[in-house]
Scaffold this motif. Structure first.
Motif, PDB file in Angstrom:
ATOM      1  N   LEU A 283      -2.230   7.277   0.504  1.00  6.93           N
ATOM      2  CA  LEU A 283      -2.054   8.025  -0.738  1.00  6.93           C
ATOM      3  C   LEU A 283      -3.082   9.151  -0.852  1.00  6.93           C
ATOM      4  O   LEU A 283      -2.783  10.208  -1.422  1.00  6.93           O
ATOM      5  N   TRP A 284      -4.290   8.934  -0.334  1.00  7.70           N
ATOM      6  CA  TRP A 284      -5.288  10.012  -0.298  1.00  7.70           C
ATOM      7  C   TRP A 284      -4.747  11.186   0.523  1.00  7.70           C
ATOM      8  O   TRP A 284      -4.847  12.341   0.106  1.00  7.70           O
ATOM      9  N   ALA A 285      -4.133  10.882   1.655  1.00 16.41           N
ATOM     10  CA  ALA A 285      -3.602  11.930   2.532  1.00 16.41           C
ATOM     11  C   ALA A 285      -2.402  12.640   1.909  1.00 16.41           C
ATOM     12  O   ALA A 285      -2.102  13.791   2.274  1.00 16.41           O
ATOM     13  N   ASP A 286      -1.728  11.980   0.960  1.00 19.74           N
ATOM     14  CA  ASP A 286      -0.562  12.609   0.321  1.00 19.74           C
ATOM     15  C   ASP A 286      -0.964  13.825  -0.510  1.00 19.74           C
ATOM     16  O   ASP A 286      -0.156  14.718  -0.755  1.00 19.74           O
ATOM     17  N   ALA A 290      -0.776  10.405  -6.695  1.00 18.66           N
ATOM     18  CA  ALA A 290      -0.268   9.067  -6.393  1.00 18.66           C
ATOM     19  C   ALA A 290      -1.389   8.048  -6.204  1.00 18.66           C
ATOM     20  O   ALA A 290      -1.216   6.874  -6.530  1.00 18.66           O
ATOM     21  N   LEU A 291      -2.543   8.468  -5.687  1.00 20.68           N
ATOM     22  CA  LEU A 291      -3.658   7.532  -5.535  1.00 20.68           C
ATOM     23  C   LEU A 291      -4.044   6.939  -6.881  1.00 20.68           C
ATOM     24  O   LEU A 291      -4.454   5.777  -6.973  1.00 20.68           O
ATOM     25  N   SER A 295      -1.040   3.579  -6.830  1.00 19.33           N
ATOM     26  CA  SER A 295      -1.697   2.760  -5.810  1.00 19.33           C
ATOM     27  C   SER A 295      -1.721   1.305  -6.254  1.00 19.33           C
ATOM     28  O   SER A 295      -0.850   0.510  -5.877  1.00 19.33           O
ATOM     29  N   PHE A 296      -2.707   0.945  -7.102  1.00 20.91           N
ATOM     30  CA  PHE A 296      -2.821  -0.428  -7.589  1.00 20.91           C
ATOM     31  C   PHE A 296      -3.101  -0.399  -9.093  1.00 20.91           C
ATOM     32  O   PHE A 296      -4.156   0.078  -9.518  1.00 20.91           O
ATOM     33  N   SER A 297      -2.183  -0.912  -9.873  1.00 21.34           N
ATOM     34  CA  SER A 297      -2.357  -0.866 -11.326  1.00 21.34           C
ATOM     35  C   SER A 297      -3.550  -1.708 -11.776  1.00 21.34           C
ATOM     36  O   SER A 297      -4.097  -1.486 -12.855  1.00 21.34           O
ATOM     37  N   GLU A 298      -3.977  -2.638 -10.929  1.00 18.86           N
ATOM     38  CA  GLU A 298      -5.108  -3.494 -11.289  1.00 18.86           C
ATOM     39  C   GLU A 298      -6.384  -2.697 -11.527  1.00 18.86           C
ATOM     40  O   GLU A 298      -7.294  -3.183 -12.203  1.00 18.86           O
ATOM     41  N   PHE A 312     -14.067   3.813  -2.661  1.00 23.24           N
ATOM     42  CA  PHE A 312     -13.260   4.498  -1.640  1.00 23.24           C
ATOM     43  C   PHE A 312     -13.305   6.010  -1.843  1.00 23.24           C
ATOM     44  O   PHE A 312     -13.523   6.776  -0.908  1.00 23.24           O
ATOM     45  N   VAL A 313     -13.119   6.429  -3.108  1.00 25.13           N
ATOM     46  CA  VAL A 313     -13.128   7.861  -3.408  1.00 25.13           C
ATOM     47  C   VAL A 313     -14.544   8.439  -3.250  1.00 25.13           C
ATOM     48  O   VAL A 313     -14.720   9.535  -2.721  1.00 25.13           O
TER      49      VAL A 313
END
Length: 548
Positions: A283-286, A290-291, A295-298, A312-313
């Motif tokens: 998703l980062w590469a997209d 979207a990231l 990605s993860f709603s949590e 990560f970011v």
């Protein structure tokens, strides 16, 4: 002080009737579509727009670097397949001039201009209980009356431009990004300061940095970023998108954020660390949002997940910044990724490697005032400037409406009520204000928690269908009951309070406006959930509304 040239109100060629069925405020994405829908229903409509042309956000926000961060194929109208297919975006995230041209294209193809008075700002709107009408007064002193009043004033349209004492004393040029002049501003060789590093400030900084003599960035809150991937679109590319018109139209209406992507990667706890990283890297590469939104709603609820995604970011940002001092200044650590609005950027971090770019840390030494020479900070320094750019944001959600003198039943004032507590019924009506409908208002999904064209069109459709239902019943008035409004506010708060967003100071919470009541301004339960609530109300005959 030289400021952006403000357009003077002047009457337009059209001379509409003093009484119409409906008045629409604003000629942006929502306002244009709202006038279109009401006109197609056979109502007489008068629109008002403070600018000299259509476009809303894309008329006013013409600052350097202004562009979409919603993909061109989803930032669209869905009422006409021909309109969609016959427009040709040049890239995935078009810049402001192209977007303004697109909205002019829509207005021309649908013959909407004749329904608007441009260069006309609404000053007041008072409900006449005896007549069952709204009396709307313009700043020119003209009064128009209508059964229905629909505000399409935008979520982010009330700029905070009188932010610092002494602004009027500045000898250079001073601009707010949301009131940028149409004339070209020359930055070459100039000493430039930018206050604000949100999504707008980032776009400005990365755009003007190669031109200026020197650049001082007055930084208070660093931002997580995502690098934008912005390929060009050929006619063949767009023809393929056109073939997907119906598919995309249906898709965006049922996702969490009104974008085409959604949270489809499975539960965080069910994946291995390697699998989670694989999702984040993809998703980062997209190069999209979207990231954040798929990605993860949590990450919105679970502090451990939030910290993992945030780290990560941060690691991605450290790779680009390298300098430990810059990393300390520009990489957030005090809040989680996604609890602020996340900007897309193009070379923003690299700007700070330029020798002519300096960070002024206004957390350490806040801005005290503007002086004739520039910006004075609390440490006594005067930062000499030729141009000062205020990317200081907006009184989001509520500001556009509270800057109009709106009075409902019994003379109650919306500004007074919202200064105590901001409450709405699904962001569509406010109890005590009969036949007033709102789009892009507080407590509805909007402003990056929803692709705006998705949510605004959904709200316009609900409002239009509601008015059509009233007319079929022979009813004259609709007003949200206190009970229904209380129920929605309770649901909104319960949903919001489960997230980490409410623990972070940002304009989402109204924290950027001194004294503003604290409440998450956008509904965070998801576009699909919100739409279902609205559909259920309509299917149930608008139960909870007082109809008479």
């Amino acid at each position: 002080m030289n400021t952006a040239v403000q357009e003077r109100p002047s009457p337009t060629a059209a001379t509409p009737a003093a009484r119409v069925d409906a008045i629409v405020i604003g000629a942006g994405v929502a306002g244009l579509y709202q006038v279109y829908r009401l006109r197609e229903m056979g109502l007489s409509v008068q629109g008002f727009e403070a600018g000299s042309g259509v476009g809303g956000t894309w008329y006013w926000n013409r600052y350097p670097g202004a562009r979409f961060d919603s993909e061109a194929e989803i930032y669209q109208y869905w009422f006409s397949e021909a309109l969609y297919k016959n427009w040709q975006p040049t890239e995935r995230y078009p810049a402001q001039p192209e977007t303004e041209r697109w909205l002019n294209y829509v207005a021309d193809k649908t013959d909407l201009r004749k329904h608007f008075r441009f260069n006309t700002r609404v000053a007041a709107a008072h409900y006449d209980e005896a007549a069952g009408e709204w009396a709307v007064q313009t700043e020119q002193g003209e009064t128009f009356r209508a059964q229905y009043l629909i505000s399409c004033t935008g979520m982010l349209s009330a700029p905070l431009n009188n932010t610092f004492p002494g602004q009027e004393s500045f000898k250079g040029q001073i601009f707010h990004t949301a009131r940028w002049p149409k004339e070209r501003v020359d930055f070459v060789g100039k000493r430039v300061g930018v206050v604000g590093t949100g999504a707008t400030g980032i776009q400005v900084i990365q755009t003007i940095a190669p031109q200026v003599g020197s650049l001082k960035v007055f930084l208070r809150t660093p931002q997580y970023i995502i690098p934008m991937r912005n390929p060009k679109y050929s006619p063949a590319d767009w023809a393929k998108q056109g073939q997907r018109f119906e598919e995309i139209k249906q898709r965006v209406q049922r996702t969490f954020s009104g974008f085409e992507y959604d949270f489809t990667n499975g539960a965080w706890a069910d994946l291995t660390p390697a699998q989670r990283t694989e999702v984040l890297e993809k998703l980062w590469a997209d190069g999209s949002l979207a990231l954040w939104l798929a990605s993860f709603s949590e990450m919105f609820f679970d502090e451990a997940v939030s910290e993992a995604v945030s780290e990560f970011v941060r690691a991605k940002m450290r790779e680009r910044l390298k300098d430990p001092v810059l990393c300390e200044k520009l990489i957030p650590t005090s809040y989680g990724f996604g609890t602020h609005r996340v900007p897309l950027e193009s070379g923003y971090l690299e700007v700070y490697h330029q020798p002519n770019v300096e960070i002024v840390d206004v957390k350490e030494a806040p801005i005290e005032r503007i002086v004739p020479e520039g910006v004075q900070t609390a440490d006594g320094k005067v930062h000499a400037l030729d141009i000062l750019i205020l990317a200081t944001g907006f009184d989001a959600g509520s500001g556009a409406l509270t800057r109009i003198d709106i009075r409902g039943r019994g003379g109650r004032a919306l500004k007074d009520e919202w200064s105590q507590e901001i409450r709405t019924t699904l962001g569509l009506q406010v109890h005590g204000y009969p036949n007033l409908f709102t789009t892009g208002a507080p407590l509805a999904p909007s402003a990056a928690l929803c692709n705006m064209t998705t949510c605004l069109q959904q709200q316009v459709n609900w409002i239009s269908d509601c008015i059509q239902s009233l007319r079929q019943q022979g009813a004259k008035v609709i007003e949200a009951s206190q009970a229904l409004q209380d129920q929605w506010v309770s649901h909104h708060d319960e949903t919001a309070n489960k997230t980490l967003v409410v623990k972070t100071d940002s304009w989402y919470m109204g924290s950027n406006v001194p004294g503003k009541p604290r409440r998450l301004l956008s509904y965070i339960g998801g576009v699909h959930t919100y739409r279902q609530h609205c559909e259920d109300l309509a299917a149930g005959g608008y139960k909870g509304f007082d109809i008479r």
